[in-house]
Motif scaffolding. Structure first.
Motif, PDB file in Angstrom:
ATOM      1  N   ALA A  86      15.623   1.897   8.044  1.00 50.58           N
ATOM      2  CA  ALA A  86      14.563   2.644   7.366  1.00 50.58           C
ATOM      3  C   ALA A  86      13.488   1.701   6.861  1.00 50.58           C
ATOM      4  N   LEU A  87      13.882   0.509   6.412  1.00 53.27           N
ATOM      5  CA  LEU A  87      12.913  -0.484   5.960  1.00 53.27           C
ATOM      6  C   LEU A  87      12.061  -0.972   7.116  1.00 53.27           C
ATOM      7  N   ARG A  88      12.689  -1.250   8.275  1.00 54.06           N
ATOM      8  CA  ARG A  88      11.944  -1.702   9.455  1.00 54.06           C
ATOM      9  C   ARG A  88      10.967  -0.642   9.953  1.00 54.06           C
ATOM     10  N   LEU A  89      11.353   0.631   9.850  1.00 55.21           N
ATOM     11  CA  LEU A  89      10.498   1.729  10.328  1.00 55.21           C
ATOM     12  C   LEU A  89       9.442   2.133   9.299  1.00 55.21           C
ATOM     13  N   GLY A  90       9.475   1.518   8.116  1.00 53.38           N
ATOM     14  CA  GLY A  90       8.469   1.837   7.085  1.00 53.38           C
ATOM     15  C   GLY A  90       8.750   3.127   6.340  1.00 53.38           C
ATOM     16  N   GLN A  91       9.957   3.625   6.406  1.00 56.03           N
ATOM     17  CA  GLN A  91      10.308   4.871   5.724  1.00 56.03           C
ATOM     18  C   GLN A  91      10.552   4.658   4.222  1.00 56.03           C
ATOM     19  N   ILE A  92      10.885   3.423   3.857  1.00 60.13           N
ATOM     20  CA  ILE A  92      11.041   3.085   2.443  1.00 60.13           C
ATOM     21  C   ILE A  92      10.235   1.841   2.160  1.00 60.13           C
ATOM     22  N   SER A  93       9.827   1.685   0.901  1.00 63.93           N
ATOM     23  CA  SER A  93       9.017   0.506   0.556  1.00 63.93           C
ATOM     24  C   SER A  93       9.931  -0.631   0.149  1.00 63.93           C
ATOM     25  N   SER A  94       9.391  -1.825   0.177  1.00 65.42           N
ATOM     26  CA  SER A  94      10.151  -2.989  -0.246  1.00 65.42           C
ATOM     27  C   SER A  94       9.316  -3.772  -1.256  1.00 65.42           C
ATOM     28  N   GLY A  95       9.969  -4.574  -2.062  1.00 65.68           N
ATOM     29  CA  GLY A  95       9.258  -5.362  -3.060  1.00 65.68           C
ATOM     30  C   GLY A  95       8.922  -4.544  -4.281  1.00 65.68           C
ATOM     31  N   GLU A  96       7.936  -5.043  -5.035  1.00 62.58           N
ATOM     32  CA  GLU A  96       7.575  -4.397  -6.290  1.00 62.58           C
ATOM     33  C   GLU A  96       6.370  -3.474  -6.154  1.00 62.58           C
TER      34      GLU A  96
END
Length: 96
Positions: free
Chosen positions: A83-93
């Motif tokens: 999901a992170l690779r596909l941009g479905q969830i955000s990462s970082g702050e």
């Protein structure tokens, strides 16, 4: 002193003198007459029942039982990485 200050002091003194007045020291005017319909024995029996059934545990202090999951933790991590690779969830702050 100027006249405004004298006038203000006089007005304050007048207001303060109106607020201070004598009254009964025992506050008997606040007494309430109450006539109960239950006997003393009934009230004492109810109080004893409450004392026996009362819990000493504070309300809301119990912890919920841990939920058993049927999903493997490796599968959850793999789904989160995808999901992170596909941009479905955000990462970082960032708030994106």
């Amino acid at each position: 002193m100027n006249s405004k200050a004298i006038l203000a002091i006089a007005a304050f003194a007048a207001v303060a003198s109106v607020g201070a007045r004598a009254d009964e020291a025992d506050a008997s005017q606040y007494g309430v007459q109450f006539q109960g319909s239950r006997t003393r024995a009934e009230v004492m029996a109810e109080a004893a029942t409450v004392a026996r059934t009362r819990s000493v545990e504070p309300a809301g202090s119990r912890v919920a039982a841990q939920v058993k999951s049927t999903v493997d933790s490796k599968a959850v991590r793999a789904e989160a990485a995808q999901a992170l690779r596909l941009g479905q969830i955000s990462s970082g702050e960032g708030n994106s």
